[in-house]
Enzyme design. Structure first.
Site, PDB file in Angstrom:
ATOM      1  N   LYS A  22       0.837  -1.207   0.000  1.00  0.00           N
ATOM      2  CA  LYS A  22       0.000   0.000   0.000  1.00  0.00           C
ATOM      3  C   LYS A  22       0.870   1.256   0.000  1.00  0.00           C
ATOM      4  CE  LYS A  22      -1.732   1.558   4.057  1.00  0.00           C
ATOM      5  NZ  LYS A  22      -1.474   2.964   4.401  1.00  0.00           N
ATOM      6  N   ASN A  23       1.848   1.292   0.910  1.00  0.00           N
ATOM      7  CA  ASN A  23       2.602   2.533   1.087  1.00  0.00           C
ATOM      8  C   ASN A  23       3.645   2.774  -0.003  1.00  0.00           C
ATOM      9  OD1 ASN A  23       1.016   3.124   3.223  1.00  0.00           O
ATOM     10  ND2 ASN A  23       2.509   2.550   4.798  1.00  0.00           N
ATOM     11  N   CYS A 120      -4.822  13.166  13.334  1.00  0.00           N
ATOM     12  CA  CYS A 120      -5.113  11.788  12.924  1.00  0.00           C
ATOM     13  C   CYS A 120      -5.233  10.962  14.193  1.00  0.00           C
ATOM     14  CB  CYS A 120      -3.949  11.329  12.052  1.00  0.00           C
ATOM     15  SG  CYS A 120      -3.865   9.589  11.714  1.00  0.00           S
ATOM     16  N   ARG A 125       0.662  14.304  13.328  1.00  0.00           N
ATOM     17  CA  ARG A 125       1.110  14.124  11.953  1.00  0.00           C
ATOM     18  C   ARG A 125       1.099  15.411  11.117  1.00  0.00           C
ATOM     19  NH1 ARG A 125      -1.355   8.592   9.646  1.00  0.00           N
ATOM     20  NH2 ARG A 125       0.492   8.689   8.327  1.00  0.00           N
ATOM     21  N   ASP A 312       4.313   0.322  11.925  1.00  0.00           N
ATOM     22  CA  ASP A 312       3.135  -0.299  11.312  1.00  0.00           C
ATOM     23  C   ASP A 312       2.969  -1.776  11.699  1.00  0.00           C
ATOM     24  OD1 ASP A 312       2.558   2.090  10.145  1.00  0.00           O
ATOM     25  OD2 ASP A 312       3.278   1.557   8.146  1.00  0.00           O
ATOM     26  N   ARG A 404      -8.990  -0.289   4.433  1.00  0.00           N
ATOM     27  CA  ARG A 404      -8.159   0.747   3.817  1.00  0.00           C
ATOM     28  C   ARG A 404      -6.801   0.195   3.395  1.00  0.00           C
ATOM     29  NH1 ARG A 404      -7.783   6.247   6.924  1.00  0.00           N
ATOM     30  NH2 ARG A 404      -6.295   6.396   5.207  1.00  0.00           N
TER      31      ARG A 404
HETATM   32  N1  EPU Z   1       6.326  14.448  11.005  1.00  0.00           N
HETATM   33  C1  EPU Z   1       6.373  15.788  11.307  1.00  0.00           C
HETATM   34  N2  EPU Z   1       6.361  16.682  10.267  1.00  0.00           N
HETATM   35  C2  EPU Z   1       6.291  16.293   8.973  1.00  0.00           C
HETATM   36  C3  EPU Z   1       6.239  14.918   8.668  1.00  0.00           C
HETATM   37  C4  EPU Z   1       6.265  14.008   9.710  1.00  0.00           C
HETATM   38  O1  EPU Z   1       6.431  16.185  12.487  1.00  0.00           O
HETATM   39  O2  EPU Z   1       6.264  17.170   8.082  1.00  0.00           O
HETATM   40  C5  EPU Z   1       6.370  13.456  12.102  1.00  0.00           C
HETATM   41  C6  EPU Z   1       5.081  12.648  12.213  1.00  0.00           C
HETATM   42  O3  EPU Z   1       4.115  13.314  12.973  1.00  0.00           O
HETATM   43  C7  EPU Z   1       5.576  11.368  12.847  1.00  0.00           C
HETATM   44  C8  EPU Z   1       6.967  11.198  12.237  1.00  0.00           C
HETATM   45  O4  EPU Z   1       7.347  12.494  11.778  1.00  0.00           O
HETATM   46  O5  EPU Z   1       5.681  11.526  14.230  1.00  0.00           O
HETATM   47  C9  EPU Z   1       7.062  10.221  11.076  1.00  0.00           C
HETATM   48  O6  EPU Z   1       5.997  10.449  10.180  1.00  0.00           O
HETATM   49  P1  EPU Z   1       6.092  10.139   8.620  1.00  0.00           P
HETATM   50  O7  EPU Z   1       6.000  11.435   7.885  1.00  0.00           O
HETATM   51  O8  EPU Z   1       7.268   9.277   8.353  1.00  0.00           O
HETATM   52  O9  EPU Z   1       4.759   9.325   8.394  1.00  0.00           O
HETATM   53  P2  EPU Z   1       3.884   9.385   7.089  1.00  0.00           P
HETATM   54  O10 EPU Z   1       4.754   9.606   5.941  1.00  0.00           O
HETATM   55  O11 EPU Z   1       2.727  10.295   7.300  1.00  0.00           O
HETATM   56  C10 EPU Z   1       4.062   6.855   6.454  1.00  0.00           C
HETATM   57  C11 EPU Z   1       3.103   5.723   6.243  1.00  0.00           C
HETATM   58  C12 EPU Z   1       2.525   5.294   7.589  1.00  0.00           C
HETATM   59  C13 EPU Z   1       3.682   4.873   8.490  1.00  0.00           C
HETATM   60  C14 EPU Z   1       4.688   6.029   8.628  1.00  0.00           C
HETATM   61  C15 EPU Z   1       5.911   5.668   9.442  1.00  0.00           C
HETATM   62  C16 EPU Z   1       2.295   6.113   3.999  1.00  0.00           C
HETATM   63  C17 EPU Z   1       1.184   6.490   3.110  1.00  0.00           C
HETATM   64  N3  EPU Z   1       2.060   6.127   5.323  1.00  0.00           N
HETATM   65  O12 EPU Z   1       3.299   7.909   7.040  1.00  0.00           O
HETATM   66  O13 EPU Z   1       1.675   4.184   7.338  1.00  0.00           O
HETATM   67  O14 EPU Z   1       3.196   4.530   9.757  1.00  0.00           O
HETATM   68  O15 EPU Z   1       5.113   6.450   7.318  1.00  0.00           O
HETATM   69  O16 EPU Z   1       6.566   4.589   8.888  1.00  0.00           O
HETATM   70  O17 EPU Z   1       3.379   5.779   3.554  1.00  0.00           O
HETATM   71  C18 EPU Z   1      -0.049   2.655   7.799  1.00  0.00           C
HETATM   72  O18 EPU Z   1       0.187   2.112   6.705  1.00  0.00           O
HETATM   73  O19 EPU Z   1      -0.798   2.134   8.663  1.00  0.00           O
HETATM   74  C19 EPU Z   1       0.570   3.938   8.107  1.00  0.00           C
HETATM   75  C20 EPU Z   1       0.109   4.754   9.065  1.00  0.00           C
END
Ligand code: EPU
Length: 424
Positions: A22-23, A120, A125, A312, A404
């Protein structure tokens, strides 16, 4: 609202085929926005988030085709006639990953309007790092009316290469900046980049499209921007989280399964922990044979960025710990509120307490079935695992969270001999 009803206690037996990740699929679908030529994808998982992303892309004007009507994993996308550069609040509120259109739209169309995702269930996030990176590449960004309104310095101007060091490791942040940088003028260096295999898979597609990227798989990506990207074909990598979820299911419920079409090399941290828990595994190039007899042993772990143990998989391994012999401490370092499954696992008879970002699980001999509620995607998977191990009947409500991110989970579990049905 659909529910899953299961009677636990029977060991799992048989084979399961893992779908595309998915990701990886979500950013890869967005990469089609970077070119006016066709991107043909295989191994796209058939799950709700993918359907939502395809709908968003169609709203933007992308032509989406399924060349073989019987095979939803084979998709052709053409963004030759984009009619909008907007991701509405309606779309973004149903799926945060909609933010992934920001980088490519801005790079190709020179402007983009994307609803700012709200909080969220698993954490705040924010997307400040996405915005900071795009600003460093010359974009003007305003937040107005709940929308991120982004523009390149002038309508004719491209984004420009920049050196970007993000404050923390962000997966979708890295992906957005990687896509934007591919069409920027000059070289971009992304330091502290996420090394998740899904980021690598996106980068591999971008290279096939003509992008010049080095450092794939490392925390330093160097992208030499090009004027134009072209069409390409790509097969999405297998979903390591889906594979890990089935491994946890057999660790909790017992039995012997063959997990096929997976990439064991992306699951090292999960495999190590499950071995510690007593799961016996034989690992091939694209398969894992796993068997479990008796009760698992408790395993402590902490989540962290790849290649460490993935957030995850935290909820699923917690479900294994719920019925393990011994105590485990589970520390969540990525999301501040990703323990909502704890109260639901406790409704099934688990003994888990939360102290700050650590859960302390005192394994119990057996769980007993109950009605529980799914609160987010991976929490739902953990409740299903617990339900398969529990005595008696468990009903997991609000299963739309599970839909999802898992491609036909209950059908795959049925093939493994689980007594599980979807109730409409
Ligand atoms: N963060 C910030 N600012 C930003 C971006 C991130 O503070 O601009 C923080 C987040 O709040 C979090 C940490 O950095 O505490 C890491 O977040 P990240 O941005 O890596 O998460 P994401 O990109 O929103 C993806 C996956 C998630 C997975 C996370 C961590 C996708 C679509 N989603 O989310 O997947 O948990 O990386 O590996 O790729 C899931 O599949 O169940 C899922 C939640």
């Amino acid at each position: 609202m659909d529910k899953l009803r299961m009677v636990g206690g029977s060991p799992l037996q048989g084979e399961v085929i893992i779908a595309g990740a998915k990701n990886a699929a979500l950013p890869i679908l967005c990469a089609c926005l970077l070119t006016d030529q066709t991107i043909t994808l295989r191994n796209v998982p058939d799950l709700q988030d993918v359907r939502t992303m395809l709908k968003l892309l169609q709203e933007i004007g992308v032509e989406v085709r399924f060349p073989d009507a019987a095979d939803r994993s084979y998709v052709a996308l053409n963004a030759g006639n984009i009619k909008s550069s907007e991701a509405t609040y309606e779309m973004v509120k149903t799926m945060r990953a909609s933010i992934l259109v920001l980088g490519p739209l801005l790079a190709r169309m020179h402007s983009a309007k994307v609803s700012l995702p709200g909080g969220c269930a698993i954490g705040a996030r924010p997307v400040d790092q996405h915005i900071k990176g795009l600003k460093a590449m010359g974009a003007t960004i305003k937040i107005e009316g709940g929308y991120i309104q982004a523009e390149t310095p002038s309508p004719q101007n491209r984004l420009k290469g920049a050196s970007i060091l993000t404050d923390m490791i962000t997966v979708t942040g890295t992906e957005n900046l990687l896509m934007a940088a591919s069409l920027a003028n000059g070289t971009t260096i992304l330091e502290n980049a996420a090394r998740e295999p899904e980021v690598g898979d996106l980068a591999e597609l971008l290279v096939k499209m003509g992008a010049k990227i080095t450092g794939i798989g490392t925390d330093r990506l160097v992208i030499e921007g090009v004027d134009k990207l072209h069409g390409a074909e790509h097969s999405v990598i297998p979903d390591r989280i889906e594979a890990g979820t089935f491994l946890c299911a057999v660790a909790a419920a017992g039995g012997e399964i063959l997990v096929k079409h997976c990439r064991p090399g992306t699951l090292d941290a999960v495999i190590v922990k499950l071995q510690e828990a007593g799961l016996k595994m034989e690992v091939g190039s694209d398969w894992i044979k796993a068997s479990m007899s008796g009760r698992p042993k408790a395993v402590s772990f902490r989540t962290s960025e790849y290649p460490a143990f993935p957030t995850d998989m935290q909820a699923q391994l917690m479900a294994v710990n719920a019925i393990a012999s011994g105590n485990a401490t589970i520390t969540e370092t990525i999301f501040e509120n990703r323990f909502m499954h704890v109260q639901e696992l406790n409704r099934l008879g688990a003994d888990i307490a939360i102290e700050g970002n650590t859960a302390i699980a005192q394994g119990v001999e057996a769980l007993s079935g109950a009605i529980v509620m799914a609160t987010d995607l991976r929490a739902s998977a953990s409740l299903v695992i617990a339900g398969l191990a529990a005595q008696g009947e468990t009903q997991v409500d609000r299963i739309y969270h599970l839909d999802r991110g898992y491609d036909r989970m209950e059908q795959k579990l049925t093939l493994l001999g689980a007594n599980i049905v979807r109730v409409k």
